[in-house]
Design a protein around this motif. Structure first.
Motif, mmCIF file in Angstrom:
data_model
loop_
_atom_site.group_PDB
_atom_site.id
_atom_site.type_symbol
_atom_site.label_atom_id
_atom_site.label_comp_id
_atom_site.label_asym_id
_atom_site.label_seq_id
_atom_site.Cartn_x
_atom_site.Cartn_y
_atom_site.Cartn_z
ATOM 1 N N ALA A 4 7.140 2.682 -2.403
ATOM 2 C CA ALA A 4 6.215 2.024 -2.559
ATOM 3 C C ALA A 4 5.085 1.135 -3.828
ATOM 4 O O ALA A 4 5.662 1.395 -4.667
ATOM 5 C CB ALA A 4 4.982 2.582 -1.365
ATOM 6 N N ARG A 78 4.671 5.957 3.909
ATOM 7 C CA ARG A 78 4.703 4.765 2.794
ATOM 8 C C ARG A 78 4.050 3.388 3.263
ATOM 9 O O ARG A 78 3.542 2.972 2.337
ATOM 10 C CB ARG A 78 6.573 3.706 3.366
ATOM 11 C CG ARG A 78 6.430 2.195 2.217
ATOM 12 C CD ARG A 78 7.602 2.412 2.602
ATOM 13 N NE ARG A 78 8.441 2.700 1.875
ATOM 14 C CZ ARG A 78 10.493 2.422 1.930
ATOM 15 N NH1 ARG A 78 10.708 2.053 2.684
ATOM 16 N NH2 ARG A 78 10.761 3.256 1.105
ATOM 17 N N ASN A 82 0.933 1.340 0.766
ATOM 18 C CA ASN A 82 1.065 0.549 0.671
ATOM 19 C C ASN A 82 -0.518 -0.006 0.809
ATOM 20 O O ASN A 82 -0.180 -0.897 -0.015
ATOM 21 C CB ASN A 82 1.941 -0.486 1.668
ATOM 22 C CG ASN A 82 3.876 -0.779 1.377
ATOM 23 O OD1 ASN A 82 4.196 0.219 -0.008
ATOM 24 N ND2 ASN A 82 4.039 -0.519 2.262
ATOM 25 N N GLU A 88 4.508 6.544 -4.246
ATOM 26 C CA GLU A 88 4.663 7.995 -2.687
ATOM 27 C C GLU A 88 5.258 8.551 -3.834
ATOM 28 O O GLU A 88 3.718 10.349 -3.058
ATOM 29 C CB GLU A 88 5.581 7.591 -1.810
ATOM 30 C CG GLU A 88 5.939 6.678 -0.761
ATOM 31 C CD GLU A 88 7.673 6.850 -0.191
ATOM 32 O OE1 GLU A 88 7.915 7.927 0.424
ATOM 33 O OE2 GLU A 88 7.748 5.464 0.299
#
Length: 248
Positions: A4, A78, A82, A88
């Motif tokens: 991410a 994820r 985000n 991560e």
């Protein structure tokens, strides 16, 4: 699998956490007669522990947002990363799995809800009926004002298997004890055994909880005054019963 978006407040993944970006590590200098002290280097004025705590808080806030708006079972690690703008690997720095983050958020929201209720009760006038109204209003307004809290506490927590057992049971017990303490405060001289008060408190808690659950699942369809009036029926009934009981 691509990671991410990278954490913009810290070093890239290729830089060790205890080393500033682009700066080679230097051996600690020693002064004659002094002991060697090893210190972790700071980054942007923050220690490693401070940066870890900051990232953890970002993940908690992100989890509250995505779990509370999309639902626990529709969100991945994820997605949380985000939202938090972290990679991560930083998620697993603080939490072993999604359920652990969800539990952390749940317990924090329970604490917040309880504090909102207690603050409202303490600010109301020292009259039982007014304190009941203030406490119930604070609870349901908290849920209405933050639907994320409402969803996590009264929808998803019930569906997440890992929450069953000690986590939800302890949260329920905390509210049972709060209600019992309130009743004992209002009627300190009543000869009602504590065991009976404990059962009454559990019954009141369950009554209100199920109304709240229906209200949340239904999208707050019923007007707030109607919900509050329904909840007060049980409290006022117990109140009238206790007022009629003879003093010691």
């Amino acid at each position: 699998m691509p990671l991410a978006q990278s954490d913009t407040t810290d070093q890239p993944d290729t830089v060790p956490d205890d080393q500033d970006k682009g700066t080679p590590a230097k051996p600690a200098s020693k002064k004659p007669g002094s002991r060697s002290v090893s210190k972790r280097r700071s980054f942007k004025g923050l220690s490693l522990e401070q940066r870890q705590n900051e990232r953890r808080e970002k993940l908690i806030e992100a989890g509250l947002q995505v779990y509370g708006t999309q639902g626990f079972f529709s969100v991945t690690v994820r997605d949380v990363c985000n939202e938090a703008k972290l990679t991560e690997r930083y998620f697993y720095e603080s939490f072993k799995r999604s359920e652990e983050l969800f539990k952390t958020i749940y317990l924090r929201l329970i604490e917040q809800l309880q504090q909102n209720i207690l603050a409202a009760v303490m600010q109301s006038k020292a009259e039982a009926r007014l304190m009941i109204e203030a406490g119930l209003t604070a609870m349901f307004k908290s849920l209405q004002d933050d639907p994320r809290m409402a969803r996590i506490l009264f929808i998803d927590a019930i569906l997440v298997h890992e929450m069953h057992g000690n986590t939800i049971s302890e949260a329920v017990s905390r509210f049972d004890r709060m209600i019992q303490a309130f009743m004992m405060l209002m009627f300190p001289k009543k000869p009602v055994p504590k065991a009976d008060l404990s059962l009454l408190s559990t019954g009141l808690n369950g009554f209100v909880t199920h109304i709240a659950m229906r209200w949340v699942i239904g999208g707050f369809r019923e007007p707030l005054p109607q919900v509050l009036a329904a909840c007060q029926v049980a409290y006022l009934s117990i109140l009238q019963w206790m007022e009629k009981e003879p003093q010691e």
